[in-house]
Design a protein around this motif. Sequence first.
Motif, PDB file in Angstrom:
ATOM      1  N   PHE A   3       0.836  -1.191   0.000  1.00 39.16           N
ATOM      2  CA  PHE A   3       0.000   0.000   0.000  1.00 39.16           C
ATOM      3  C   PHE A   3       0.873   1.242   0.000  1.00 39.16           C
ATOM      4  CE2 PHE A   3      -3.043  -2.919   2.354  1.00 39.16           C
ATOM      5  CZ  PHE A   3      -3.822  -3.145   1.228  1.00 39.16           C
ATOM      6  N   GLU A  34      -7.423   2.548  -0.937  1.00 38.45           N
ATOM      7  CA  GLU A  34      -6.502   1.513  -0.481  1.00 38.45           C
ATOM      8  C   GLU A  34      -5.075   1.989  -0.233  1.00 38.45           C
ATOM      9  OE1 GLU A  34      -7.108  -2.161  -2.632  1.00 38.45           O
ATOM     10  OE2 GLU A  34      -8.875  -2.380  -1.369  1.00 38.45           O
ATOM     11  N   GLU A  36      -2.314   3.455   2.632  1.00 39.22           N
ATOM     12  CA  GLU A  36      -2.097   3.368   4.083  1.00 39.22           C
ATOM     13  C   GLU A  36      -1.973   4.809   4.575  1.00 39.22           C
ATOM     14  OE1 GLU A  36       1.143   0.746   5.168  1.00 39.22           O
ATOM     15  OE2 GLU A  36       1.324   1.750   7.096  1.00 39.22           O
TER      16      GLU A  36
END
Length: 193
Positions: A3, A34, A36
Amino acid sequence: MPFVKILVMAGSLRAGSNNARLAALAAKEFALAEAEVTRISLSDYPLPLFDADLAADSGLPPQAVQLKRMITAHRGVFIASPEYSASVTPLLKNAIDWVSRVREHGEPTYAAFKDRVFAIGSAAAGSGGGLRSLIALRQILELGCGALVLPEQISVPRADQAFDDMDNLKDENLAAALRVLAQRLIALAGALP
Ligand SMILES: Cc1cc2nc3c(=O)[nH]c(=O)nc-3n(C[C@H](O)[C@H](O)[C@H](O)COP(=O)(O)O)c2cc1C
């Protein structure tokens, strides 16, 4: 593929800040796409007003080093920048100035701003949507710090009325623009070598 790590912050500490709202909404969009996401408040990095003598005499405040490390731990950074007197807030400019001085392990100057992508947005009381704050911030980041800043930006006018009870943007076009900006930042940050 791992990510992409995205950092989100706002240039206001005000309770009920519209830019904190914008930052929270952006963080939601990054997460939905999606990435982080880490969202920070500059209140966790209290810094004195920048003074070159202070830096020379006492060294850099640990909070400046911590903020720089937080930035460099991410590939993309979204900043929600309030408009104060047609420019950025002193809080945000001061944080950028301190971070710009941090060089560790023989790094080049402005290390925090290299090798990552920035995206910017503003929520302002006026009808201009903080556009002048964004121009100033783009100048600081690109010309001052040598950062790569996405051409897309988000500008929320009349911010006091712009969010609904769930802190979503009422204007669907603005909401869509924020979504596109989030996707663009993730795509570009993820493509960095
Ligand atoms: C010192 C000061 C200067 C301001 N200057 C502007 C301005 O130039 N343009 C504008 O649209 N709003 C201006 N505002 C209003 C801010 O946009 C508004 O307070 C906004 O909500 C601040 O961001 P925040 O909600 O994230 O704290 C100013 C507010 C302050 C306190």
